[in-house]
Scaffold this motif. Structure first.
Motif, PDB file in Angstrom:
ATOM      1  N   ARG A 197       0.843  -1.219   0.000  1.00  0.00           N
ATOM      2  CA  ARG A 197       0.000   0.000   0.000  1.00  0.00           C
ATOM      3  C   ARG A 197       0.867   1.252   0.000  1.00  0.00           C
ATOM      4  N   HIS A 238       0.810   3.861  -3.152  1.00  0.00           N
ATOM      5  CA  HIS A 238       0.421   5.263  -2.980  1.00  0.00           C
ATOM      6  C   HIS A 238       1.575   6.213  -3.299  1.00  0.00           C
ATOM      7  N   ASP A 269      -6.603   0.401  -1.400  1.00  0.00           N
ATOM      8  CA  ASP A 269      -6.849   0.391   0.046  1.00  0.00           C
ATOM      9  C   ASP A 269      -8.035  -0.504   0.389  1.00  0.00           C
ATOM     10  N   TRP A 270      -9.090  -0.396  -0.396  1.00  0.00           N
ATOM     11  CA  TRP A 270     -10.285  -1.187  -0.137  1.00  0.00           C
ATOM     12  C   TRP A 270      -9.998  -2.687  -0.254  1.00  0.00           C
ATOM     13  N   GLY A 294      -7.546  -4.010   2.456  1.00  0.00           N
ATOM     14  CA  GLY A 294      -8.263  -4.044   3.737  1.00  0.00           C
ATOM     15  C   GLY A 294      -9.240  -5.206   3.797  1.00  0.00           C
TER      16      GLY A 294
END
Length: 179
Positions: free
Chosen positions: A20, A24, A117-118, A121
């Motif tokens: 992540r 990013h 991210d989704w 997660g």
């Protein structure tokens, strides 16, 4: 992969967190020119390859569901399924190439970051709930579809798959390099 020992959940969580941060950082620093650069060893641009790296995590969610089904039937069923998929490698390769070409235009960098991210997660939450028994469930995979697919993989193996895929493709990105 293929290790039948218990899954080191914290190691997987750490791998996802690292991916992540990298994803990013790449998106945050990328200029439109960077995203349009060709990559090393693929026909994709950096932007398209970033989407493909995200897709590795997205497809893992689907594969988790397949393992839950195929691990409850005789192994010969998943072996046959994997053989059928291996026979369809050429159409898969075409779809696998074309998907990112269009998807990157629809999502764009900001939405790719949100999706990354989704999905990571979501995978973390699923992994946290898995029993050791379920993590040992597995099925056969189409080894011609991806270099990180093994003939037989467990759920524990599968949770490690997307970051291995990510790391491999990360090395093919050419951000900041002008050709």
């Amino acid at each position: 992969m293929g290790d039948r020992s218990a899954c080191d959940r914290q190691a997987v969580f750490d791998e996802y967190a690292r991916a992540r941060r990298i994803f990013h950082a790449l998106l945050d620093d990328a200029t439109p020119a960077d995203l349009a650069l060709p990559t090393r060893g693929t026909r994709w641009t950096n932007g398209q390859l970033l989407w493909h790296m995200l897709f590795g995590y997205l497809v893992t969610r689907v594969l988790l569901g397949l393992v839950r089904v195929f691990s409850r039937v005789p192994q010969s069923v998943s072996k046959g399924f994997a053989e059928v998929l291996n026979a369809g490698t050429r159409p898969f390769d075409a779809i696998n190439y074309l998907g990112p070409c269009g998807a990157v235009k629809v999502l764009g960098p900001r939405r790719m970051g949100i999706a990354f991210d989704w999905i990571t997660g979501s995978l973390e939450r699923r992994l946290a709930k898995e029993s050791e028994h379920d993590l040992a469930r597995g099925m056969h995979y189409p080894v011609r579809w991806d270099p990180f697919f093994q003939d037989f993989m467990t759920l524990a193996d599968l949770y490690r798959y997307p970051t291995r895929h990510f790391d491999f493709h990360h090395r093919q990105l050419t951000f900041g390099e002008r050709r």
